[in-house]
Design an enzyme around this catalytic site. Structure first.
Site, PDB file in Angstrom:
ATOM      1  N   TYR A  33      -2.876  -0.228   0.904  1.00 25.70           N
ATOM      2  CA  TYR A  33      -1.789   1.620   0.842  1.00 25.70           C
ATOM      3  C   TYR A  33      -1.144   1.517   0.045  1.00 25.70           C
ATOM      4  O   TYR A  33       0.025   0.267  -0.893  1.00 25.70           O
ATOM      5  CB  TYR A  33      -2.356   1.458   2.149  1.00 25.70           C
ATOM      6  N   LYS A 149       0.954  -4.937  -0.194  1.00 21.80           N
ATOM      7  CA  LYS A 149       1.144  -3.985   0.500  1.00 21.80           C
ATOM      8  C   LYS A 149      -0.419  -3.320   1.521  1.00 21.80           C
ATOM      9  O   LYS A 149      -1.151  -2.862   1.582  1.00 21.80           O
ATOM     10  CB  LYS A 149       1.492  -2.554  -0.357  1.00 21.80           C
TER      11      LYS A 149
END
Ligand code: PMP
Length: 287
Positions: A33, A149
């Site tokens: 994300y 991430k």
């Protein structure tokens, strides 16, 4: 509040926006994300965020689900439909929905793409920055690839919940050498008694924060002394100042770490200066 969320090609009403029960993001956290700050209707550091998205995807062997132009168009439309001028854009890309199996699905399974926009009142963050925040510390409970991430955020969720119980806004993790890695959802910084700004050099234990990169640009622009190196918790306790960076906080002063007041116990001049100058240096782009 988001009014519509982009999910797999459609702008869906908030209450109905859903992915499949067998989405691999849901079942395996097989997803990455990005969170991008929106300021005055424009994206802050979009280029760097999209580069990091491509990197995170590459690290888990997923392609970009669409061209950067197409993704920017969806972000723009999501902002417009939600009438967000100040706030954030959240993008999630998963490996798609397929019968639950650890083995990766074939290329015929389309990736899921979610984009949502949310308002955030800048004044609330500014008020917090006037006071500064408290930090709780603990040994880093996360996996060895915190540079990617991923949505695998449970360790950070639990650590931040514990911090909140103890009256702290953020947690700082420490490694086996007693050095600070980063925050639960931010990068960690100190200013030494001799005035040097210190933040850990990039490695696989920390996220390469986009706000970190732009705060470094800001520090250089202000001709402040900057050192990229690990710092210990002891150094942090004895620092003149401390602060965190993240897209949703920009630069946020830290005034307490565990039971130690940092510096005077008030936000310090370096953190204030960086916070003030940040948006003049970060790349602000129309979509
Ligand atoms: N570290 C972690 C673990 C984070 O979750 C975040 C925010 N997503 C950051 C650092 C800060 O990154 P950025 O400046 O790109 O928001």
């Amino acid at each position: 509040m988001s009014r519509v969320i982009y999910v797999n090609g459609r702008y869906q009403p908030y209450a109905k926006a859903a992915v499949h029960a067998e989405d691999r993001g849901f079942q395996f956290a097989d997803a990455v994300y990005e969170v991008i700050e929106v300021s005055g209707g424009k994206l802050v550091d979009a280029r760097r965020h999209l580069e990091r998205l491509a990197r995170s995807l590459g690290e888990i062997s997923m392609p970009m689900p669409m061209s950067e132009g197409a993704l920017r168009q969806i972000m723009s439309e999501t902002l417009r439909r939600n009438r967000v001028r100040d706030g954030l854009i959240y993008i999630q890309v998963t490996r798609g929905a397929a019968p639950r199996d650890f083995a990766l699905p074939g290329p015929d399974v389309p990736q899921s793409v979610i984009v949502l926009a949310r308002r955030q009142v800048r004044a609330a963050s500014d008020a917090l920055a006037e006071e500064g925040i408290a930090i709780m510390t603990m040994r880093d409970p996360r996996w060895a690839r915190s540079d990617i991430k991923t949505v695998m955020l449970l360790p950070a969720v639990l650590a931040k919940a514990e911090a909140k119980r103890q009256g702290a806004r953020e947690v700082w993790f420490t490694d086996e050498n007693g050095a600070v890695t980063e925050g639960g959802s931010s990068n960690a910084w100190i200013v030494t008694p001799s005035g040097k700004i210190v933040t850990r050099a990039l490695d696989n234990r920390i996220l390469p924060g986009i706000t970190r990169a732009s705060a470094m640009d800001t520090a250089r622009h202000l001709q402040l002394q900057l050192e990229e190196r690990a710092f210990t918790l002891k150094e942090a306790y004895e620092a003149a100042e401390a602060f965190i960076t993240s897209a949703t906080n920009t630069v946020m002063p830290v005034v307490r770490i565990d039971d130690r007041l940092i510096g005077s116990g008030r936000p310090g001049p370096v953190a204030r200066q960086l916070r003030h100058a940040f948006h003049h240096i970060a790349e602000i782009s129309a979509l």
